[in-house]
Design an enzyme around this catalytic site. Structure first.
Site, PDB file in Angstrom:
ATOM      1  N   ASP A 198      65.802  27.376 -41.552  1.00 61.84           N
ATOM      2  CA  ASP A 198      67.023  27.114 -42.401  1.00 61.84           C
ATOM      3  C   ASP A 198      67.868  25.958 -41.714  1.00 61.84           C
ATOM      4  OD1 ASP A 198      68.302  27.525 -45.264  1.00 61.84           O
ATOM      5  OD2 ASP A 198      69.683  27.583 -44.093  1.00 61.84           O
ATOM      6  N   CYS A 225      78.666  68.590 -54.994  1.00 59.66           N
ATOM      7  CA  CYS A 225      79.724  67.619 -54.712  1.00 59.66           C
ATOM      8  C   CYS A 225      79.243  66.287 -53.830  1.00 59.66           C
ATOM      9  CB  CYS A 225      81.062  68.151 -54.034  1.00 59.66           C
ATOM     10  SG  CYS A 225      81.795  69.612 -54.941  1.00 59.66           S
TER      11      CYS A 225
END
Length: 500
Positions: A459, A34
């Site tokens: 950047d 499970c």
């Protein structure tokens, strides 16, 4: 991979869904495995076994739980993040490489012998490449059985099985029932959604793509919408639609985030492309990320903590095609996002004419006899871009030459831009091409290769975002500060872009 018993048992005991996909729980008294969050299990310690993959649990003789559907859980964020051979192999297996090229093809891509690769994967995952691919094949088959009216023999070969008998035997072993029983059960549940699928729409396969919450879908869709290339993709505040180039033909997908899952409506030329299509859509939306781990690391910085608390679950928009992202990165050098869209739209319109003709020829051959969106075509491949005329490139000559050099390297196989690539080697190859610098190589690594720990201190938008929260704006000082965000600096870049 070593699984710490106590930590795993605590996760199972608390039904913590954050660990779904990290491992599976097998119960010896029932023979079933499970998800960690499954509400159906209250196992005794002596009856519990933990495995790093569904394939390992299946190899040990356990069957998938029919209630929690462990095979439909989010993918492991460890394989999504790791840059070593195991992580690269898992990403390639997820993209269907074993089904298309066999284990020798997978090994060749990773530059290992088949024997050594099998040894590594078995040691780490408890199963070799064939078993891992078989587990994925079983999930693909189950999806087709439950979500389509295709004949079972057709599904067997579409899912990658070598024979109908192999298909039947595998599904009986994995799910403890015959394919026809799975289909009948799905039809009985027609009034309620089948986990992992949505009600069928004519001409489409509509699936549910699970993820670990939270998911900041609004920022994800906004990012994609701002950069949508005309003719390839469209996006708004609720969904994202694009054309895909898949191994057996073009396709289109509509991705609609909702609570708990992303709905993916796929129109395929060939059903064998279902698994790679799903893998690429998951990759694009970064659905296998662990947002809690990311937000805990970034939120520990007092300067980022308010932004993290305000908008949890930020993802890094990635790629369905690494070459496409690389071209976008080069085109976007020193021009606005809107300007880049215009330039890319022209490139697609001219270089993509061959792709458009291919789409026209294959239209109407998808799973349900329909056709893809005729207004959208896949981004042109490297060979088409390399051979495009000068008028396709509305940019300076130097940048045009850079794109052609990139396209030539990808078309020849000297440069590989997918999740199975070695990140360090790929970055070195990119930097050797004329016109590609550190920013461009970093952007490609972040989005095309899925590297979670890229930082772009030079950047402009990153520096503006840094200034907005009181971080250093000098690139060197900002890069030094960002060391505390490792290994999730790519997510910090997205945070700072959002704040700019």
């Amino acid at each position: 991979m070593e699984l710490e018993f106590e930590r795993c048992y605590r996760a199972v005991d608390s039904r913590d869904p954050r660990f779904d996909g990290w491992f599976v729980t097998a119960v010896t008294s029932t023979g079933i495995y499970c998800r960690p969050s499954c509400p159906a299990i209250t196992p005794k310690r002596t009856n519990v076994r933990f495995y790093p993959s569904a394939a390992a649990a299946q190899r040990a003789g356990f069957r998938a739980c029919k209630r929690c559907r462990p095979d439909a859980a989010p993918g492991s964020p460890e394989w999504d993040v790791r840059a070593d051979v195991v992580g690269r192999a898992m990403r390639l297996i997820g993209d269907g490489v074993v089904d298309r090229e066999g284990v020798p093809g997978l090994a060749a891509r990773l530059a290992y012998t088949t024997r050594h690769l099998n040894r590594i994967l078995t040691a780490e995952l408890g199963a070799g490449p064939l078993a891992l691919a078989r587990a994925q094949r079983a999930q693909t088959a189950r999806t087709l059985v439950e979500a389509t009216d295709l004949g079972l023999a057709e599904i067997a070969f579409a899912a990658g099985f070598g024979s109908v008998r192999q298909f039947n035997d595998t599904l009986r072993e994995v799910y403890a029932c015959a394919p026809s029983v799975l289909r009948e059960a799905a039809r009985r549940r027609a009034g309620a959604a089948v986990p992992g699928t949505e009600p069928a729409v004519p001409g489409t396969l509509t699936l549910r793509l699970a993820y670990r919450p939270p998911l900041d879908a609004a920022t994800l869709l906004e990012f994609l919408a701002m950069r949508a290339v005309p003719g390839v993709e469209v996006a708004d505040t609720t969904s994202y639609t694009r054309a895909l180039r898949l191994p057996h033909g073009p396709a289109t997908v509509v991705l609609t985030p909702t609570a708990g899952y992303v709905s993916a409506a796929l129109r395929l030329t060939d059903l064998r492309d279902l698994a790679p299509a799903v893998a690429r859509c998951r990759r694009l939306l970064d659905l296998d990320a662990d947002p809690v781990a990311v937000d805990e690391t970034l939120g520990a910085d007092p300067l980022l903590a308010p932004a993290v608390a305000k908008v949890p679950g930020l993802r890094v928009p990635r790629a369905v095609d690494g070459f496409e992202i690389a071209v976008r990165a080069i085109v976007g050098q020193q021009i606005s996002v809107a300007g880049a869209r215009t330039v890319l739209g022209r490139l697609v319109a001219i270089a993509g004419r061959t792709a458009e003709r291919t789409t026209d020829r294959t239209a109407g051959t998808d799973a349900d006899g329909g056709s893809g969106d005729p207004a959208l075509t896949p981004f042109p491949d490297a060979a088409a871009v390399a051979g495009a005329p000068d008028e396709a490139f509305a940019m300076p000559v130097a940048r045009r030459n850079t794109i052609r050099a990139l396209a030539g390297a990808v078309a020849s196989g000297d440069l590989v831009l997918d999740d199975g690539a070695d990140r360090a080697d790929t970055e070195a190859t990119l930097l050797s091409l004329p016109g590609i610098g550190v920013w461009t190589a970093g952007y490609i690594a972040m989005r095309a290769l899925g590297d979670p720990d890229v930082f772009l201190p030079s950047d402009l938008a990153v520096r503006r975002g840094a200034a907005a929260v009181g971080l250093p704006t000098d690139p060197a000082a900002l890069a030094e500060h960002a060391q505390r965000w490792r290994p999730w600096r790519s997510y910090a870049v997205l945070r700072l872009w959002q704040l700019s």
